[in-house]
Design a protein around this motif. Structure first.
Motif, short mmCIF file in Angstrom:
data_model
loop_
_atom_site.label_atom_id
_atom_site.label_comp_id
_atom_site.label_asym_id
_atom_site.label_seq_id
_atom_site.Cartn_x
_atom_site.Cartn_y
_atom_site.Cartn_z
N ILE A 31 0.84 -1.20 0.00
CA ILE A 31 0.00 0.00 0.00
C ILE A 31 0.87 1.25 0.00
O ILE A 31 0.67 2.16 -0.79
N THR A 32 1.87 1.29 0.89
CA THR A 32 2.69 2.49 1.06
C THR A 32 4.01 2.43 0.30
O THR A 32 4.65 3.45 0.11
N TYR A 33 4.44 1.25 -0.10
CA TYR A 33 5.74 1.02 -0.73
C TYR A 33 6.89 1.43 0.18
O TYR A 33 7.96 1.78 -0.28
N GLN A 34 6.66 1.39 1.49
CA GLN A 34 7.68 1.67 2.49
C GLN A 34 8.09 0.37 3.15
O GLN A 34 7.33 -0.60 3.18
N LEU A 35 9.29 0.36 3.73
CA LEU A 35 9.78 -0.81 4.44
C LEU A 35 8.84 -1.14 5.59
O LEU A 35 8.43 -0.25 6.34
N LEU A 36 8.47 -2.41 5.72
CA LEU A 36 7.56 -2.84 6.79
C LEU A 36 8.24 -2.66 8.15
O LEU A 36 9.34 -3.14 8.37
N GLU A 37 7.57 -1.94 9.04
CA GLU A 37 8.07 -1.76 10.40
C GLU A 37 7.18 -2.48 11.41
O GLU A 37 7.65 -2.95 12.43
N ASP A 38 5.87 -2.53 11.13
CA ASP A 38 4.92 -3.22 12.00
C ASP A 38 4.02 -4.08 11.11
O ASP A 38 2.85 -3.77 10.90
N PRO A 39 4.58 -5.15 10.55
CA PRO A 39 3.83 -5.95 9.57
C PRO A 39 2.72 -6.78 10.21
O PRO A 39 2.88 -7.28 11.32
N VAL A 40 1.62 -6.87 9.51
CA VAL A 40 0.51 -7.74 9.89
C VAL A 40 0.06 -8.49 8.63
O VAL A 40 0.19 -7.99 7.53
N MET A 41 -0.47 -9.69 8.85
CA MET A 41 -0.93 -10.50 7.73
C MET A 41 -2.45 -10.63 7.79
O MET A 41 -3.00 -10.90 8.85
N LEU A 42 -3.11 -10.44 6.66
CA LEU A 42 -4.54 -10.69 6.59
C LEU A 42 -4.74 -12.19 6.53
O LEU A 42 -4.18 -12.87 5.67
N VAL A 43 -5.54 -12.70 7.43
CA VAL A 43 -5.77 -14.14 7.51
C VAL A 43 -6.47 -14.63 6.25
O VAL A 43 -6.16 -15.71 5.74
N ASP A 44 -7.37 -13.83 5.72
CA ASP A 44 -8.16 -14.25 4.56
C ASP A 44 -7.29 -14.52 3.33
O ASP A 44 -7.53 -15.47 2.60
N SER A 45 -6.28 -13.67 3.10
CA SER A 45 -5.49 -13.78 1.88
C SER A 45 -4.04 -14.16 2.10
O SER A 45 -3.36 -14.57 1.16
N GLY A 46 -3.53 -13.95 3.32
CA GLY A 46 -2.12 -14.22 3.58
C GLY A 46 -1.21 -13.08 3.17
O GLY A 46 0.00 -13.18 3.30
N GLN A 47 -1.76 -11.99 2.66
CA GLN A 47 -0.98 -10.81 2.28
C GLN A 47 -0.50 -10.07 3.52
O GLN A 47 -1.21 -9.99 4.51
N THR A 48 0.71 -9.52 3.45
CA THR A 48 1.28 -8.77 4.56
C THR A 48 1.29 -7.29 4.23
O THR A 48 1.63 -6.89 3.12
N TYR A 49 0.90 -6.48 5.22
CA TYR A 49 0.81 -5.03 5.07
C TYR A 49 1.38 -4.35 6.31
O TYR A 49 1.47 -4.96 7.37
N GLU A 50 1.68 -3.08 6.18
CA GLU A 50 2.00 -2.26 7.34
C GLU A 50 0.71 -2.07 8.12
O GLU A 50 -0.35 -1.77 7.55
N ARG A 51 0.77 -2.28 9.44
CA ARG A 51 -0.45 -2.25 10.27
C ARG A 51 -1.25 -0.97 10.06
O ARG A 51 -2.45 -1.02 9.80
N ILE A 54 -3.05 -0.82 6.48
CA ILE A 54 -4.21 -1.68 6.25
C ILE A 54 -5.36 -1.30 7.17
O ILE A 54 -6.53 -1.39 6.78
N GLU A 55 -5.05 -0.83 8.39
CA GLU A 55 -6.12 -0.36 9.27
C GLU A 55 -6.83 0.84 8.65
O GLU A 55 -8.05 0.92 8.65
N GLU A 56 -6.05 1.77 8.11
CA GLU A 56 -6.66 2.94 7.46
C GLU A 56 -7.48 2.51 6.25
O GLU A 56 -8.58 3.00 6.02
N TRP A 57 -6.95 1.58 5.46
CA TRP A 57 -7.64 1.06 4.28
C TRP A 57 -9.01 0.51 4.67
O TRP A 57 -10.03 0.82 4.05
N ARG A 60 -11.58 3.11 6.08
CA ARG A 60 -12.18 3.95 5.03
C ARG A 60 -13.38 3.28 4.37
O ARG A 60 -13.99 3.83 3.47
N GLY A 61 -13.68 2.07 4.82
CA GLY A 61 -14.86 1.38 4.28
C GLY A 61 -14.55 0.36 3.21
O GLY A 61 -15.46 -0.27 2.67
N ASN A 62 -13.29 0.18 2.87
CA ASN A 62 -12.94 -0.84 1.89
C ASN A 62 -13.19 -2.21 2.48
O ASN A 62 -12.87 -2.47 3.64
N THR A 63 -13.75 -3.09 1.70
CA THR A 63 -14.07 -4.43 2.18
C THR A 63 -13.29 -5.52 1.46
O THR A 63 -13.49 -6.70 1.72
N LYS A 64 -12.41 -5.10 0.55
CA LYS A 64 -11.61 -6.07 -0.21
C LYS A 64 -10.13 -5.86 0.05
O LYS A 64 -9.67 -4.75 0.28
#
Length: 79
Positions: A31-51, A54-57, A60-64
């Motif tokens: 999402i940010t293209y920044q180095l992960l500092e506080d990575p979390v993984m979505l259980v549904d997809s296994g994708q890893t994001y900066e906490r 993905i919380e902001e995403w 904002r009402g995104n469901t995907k």
């Protein structure tokens, strides 16, 4: 032993750090293209994001998942 403050020391320290291009893409938040500092993984997809990203995403009402497009569980299911 005597320490000297030669101009070569900062250059040597800079050479010891890998350039930004050498960072593997798996260590960057998609999402940010920044180095992960506080990575979390979505259980549904296994994708890893900066906490925070993905919380902001999701707040904002995104469901995907931003990468896979798969629906993710609402936050209240995870509490």
């Amino acid at each position: 032993m005597e320490l000297s403050s030669s101009p070569e020391q900062p250059a040597a320290a800079a050479a010891a750090q890998p350039p930004a291009a050498a960072v593997p893409p798996d260590l960057l938040c998609p999402i940010t293209y920044q180095l992960l500092e506080d990575p979390v993984m979505l259980v549904d997809s296994g994708q890893t994001y900066e906490r925070a990203a993905i919380e902001e995403w999701l707040c904002r009402g995104n469901t995907k998942d931003p990468i896979t497009g798969d629906y993710v569980l609402p936050l209240y299911y995870m509490l």
